[in-house]
Design a protein around this motif. Structure first.
Motif, mmCIF file in Angstrom:
data_model
loop_
_atom_site.group_PDB
_atom_site.id
_atom_site.type_symbol
_atom_site.label_atom_id
_atom_site.label_comp_id
_atom_site.label_asym_id
_atom_site.label_seq_id
_atom_site.Cartn_x
_atom_site.Cartn_y
_atom_site.Cartn_z
ATOM 1 N N SER A 216 2.519 -15.902 23.965
ATOM 2 C CA SER A 216 1.375 -16.668 23.455
ATOM 3 C C SER A 216 0.358 -15.738 22.801
ATOM 4 O O SER A 216 -0.152 -16.033 21.713
ATOM 5 C CB SER A 216 0.715 -17.456 24.578
ATOM 6 N N TRP A 217 0.061 -14.619 23.442
ATOM 7 C CA TRP A 217 -0.881 -13.659 22.882
ATOM 8 C C TRP A 217 -0.335 -13.034 21.598
ATOM 9 O O TRP A 217 -1.079 -12.782 20.658
ATOM 10 C CB TRP A 217 -1.189 -12.546 23.894
ATOM 11 N N THR A 218 0.959 -12.794 21.560
ATOM 12 C CA THR A 218 1.571 -12.132 20.409
ATOM 13 C C THR A 218 1.543 -13.002 19.161
ATOM 14 O O THR A 218 1.271 -12.524 18.066
ATOM 15 C CB THR A 218 3.023 -11.732 20.740
ATOM 16 N N VAL A 219 1.821 -14.287 19.303
ATOM 17 C CA VAL A 219 1.974 -15.155 18.136
ATOM 18 C C VAL A 219 0.694 -15.890 17.750
ATOM 19 O O VAL A 219 0.583 -16.363 16.617
ATOM 20 C CB VAL A 219 3.142 -16.144 18.355
ATOM 21 N N SER A 220 -0.266 -15.979 18.628
ATOM 22 C CA SER A 220 -1.459 -16.810 18.369
ATOM 23 C C SER A 220 -2.208 -16.445 17.095
ATOM 24 O O SER A 220 -2.501 -17.316 16.271
ATOM 25 C CB SER A 220 -2.422 -16.754 19.554
ATOM 26 N N ALA A 221 -2.563 -15.186 16.924
ATOM 27 C CA ALA A 221 -3.367 -14.797 15.758
ATOM 28 C C ALA A 221 -2.614 -14.995 14.439
ATOM 29 O O ALA A 221 -3.138 -15.637 13.524
ATOM 30 C CB ALA A 221 -3.870 -13.363 15.904
ATOM 31 N N PRO A 222 -1.377 -14.476 14.311
ATOM 32 C CA PRO A 222 -0.702 -14.688 13.028
ATOM 33 C C PRO A 222 -0.417 -16.162 12.743
ATOM 34 O O PRO A 222 -0.481 -16.609 11.589
ATOM 35 C CB PRO A 222 0.588 -13.875 13.131
ATOM 36 N N TRP A 223 -0.133 -16.915 13.772
ATOM 37 C CA TRP A 223 0.129 -18.339 13.570
ATOM 38 C C TRP A 223 -1.143 -19.054 13.124
ATOM 39 O O TRP A 223 -1.113 -19.932 12.265
ATOM 40 C CB TRP A 223 0.679 -18.946 14.844
ATOM 41 N N ALA A 224 -2.272 -18.662 13.699
ATOM 42 C CA ALA A 224 -3.556 -19.239 13.278
ATOM 43 C C ALA A 224 -3.873 -18.866 11.832
ATOM 44 O O ALA A 224 -4.330 -19.710 11.049
ATOM 45 C CB ALA A 224 -4.671 -18.770 14.209
ATOM 46 N N VAL A 225 -3.614 -17.618 11.460
ATOM 47 C CA VAL A 225 -3.826 -17.195 10.071
ATOM 48 C C VAL A 225 -2.936 -18.013 9.141
ATOM 49 O O VAL A 225 -3.376 -18.459 8.077
ATOM 50 C CB VAL A 225 -3.581 -15.678 9.904
ATOM 51 N N GLN A 226 -1.693 -18.227 9.539
ATOM 52 C CA GLN A 226 -0.793 -19.050 8.730
ATOM 53 C C GLN A 226 -1.381 -20.445 8.534
ATOM 54 O O GLN A 226 -1.408 -20.965 7.419
ATOM 55 C CB GLN A 226 0.583 -19.167 9.378
ATOM 56 N N GLY A 227 -1.848 -21.050 9.594
ATOM 57 C CA GLY A 227 -2.401 -22.399 9.508
ATOM 58 C C GLY A 227 -3.642 -22.481 8.640
ATOM 59 O O GLY A 227 -3.765 -23.369 7.783
ATOM 60 N N VAL A 228 -4.554 -21.544 8.831
ATOM 61 C CA VAL A 228 -5.801 -21.555 8.054
ATOM 62 C C VAL A 228 -5.508 -21.295 6.582
ATOM 63 O O VAL A 228 -6.040 -21.988 5.701
ATOM 64 C CB VAL A 228 -6.808 -20.520 8.619
ATOM 65 N N THR A 229 -4.667 -20.318 6.302
ATOM 66 C CA THR A 229 -4.373 -20.019 4.898
ATOM 67 C C THR A 229 -3.619 -21.168 4.232
ATOM 68 O O THR A 229 -3.852 -21.462 3.052
ATOM 69 C CB THR A 229 -3.604 -18.693 4.741
#
Length: 143
Positions: free
Chosen positions: A49-62
């Motif tokens: 969860s910690w590993t994927v959260s930030a890049p996945w959030a960046v993907q969603g926002v972008t």
């Protein structure tokens, strides 16, 4: 262009991660000592969860930004397709993967693990397709 590069970097991080999970991590679950299973699986879930959260959030926002504003040369359909790919990863995660992990957190189960491995291919395909679309958008903007 920085928006597209951030999007592509985030998506390709997730592409690499989902492939490693599919071919190495999930199949490796079967070899975990059953007496340590619950603690091991809980640790895996927390760290993943910690590993994927930030890049996945960046993907969603972008993706969201690209649907409203796109650099010159990037067609709306490409941004929409990127959004569909991203939404597919969320849908499969929420509707299939998380319930499988919740069942596995209660104890190891061969059938649940087999379902997790089998259905994770949907995420592999969606993220990989999203990665291809992301590269296409970068090339379209650069061209």
């Amino acid at each position: 262009m920085p928006l597209l590069v951030a999007h592509a970097a985030a998506v390709w991080f997730c592409v690499g991660l989902v492939w490693v999970v599919q071919v190495l991590v999930y199949p490796g679950f079967a070899g975990i000592d059953r007496s340590a299973w619950t603690d091991w699986h809980d640790r895996h879930t927390r760290l993943m969860s910690w590993t994927v959260s930030a890049p996945w959030a960046v993907q969603g926002v972008t993706c969201a930004v690209l649907l409203v504003w796109r650099p010159d040369g990037v067609p709306f359909w490409a941004a929409a397709l990127a959004g569909v790919c991203g939404a597919a990863t969320v849908a499969v995660t929420v509707l299939v993967s998380v319930p499988c992990h919740q069942r596995l957190s209660a104890g190891y189960d061969d059938e649940v693990l087999a379902r997790l491995v089998r259905t994770n291919w949907y995420r592999v395909v969606a993220w990989t397709a999203g990665g291809v679309v992301a590269i296409g958008m970068v090339l379209a903007a650069a061209g």
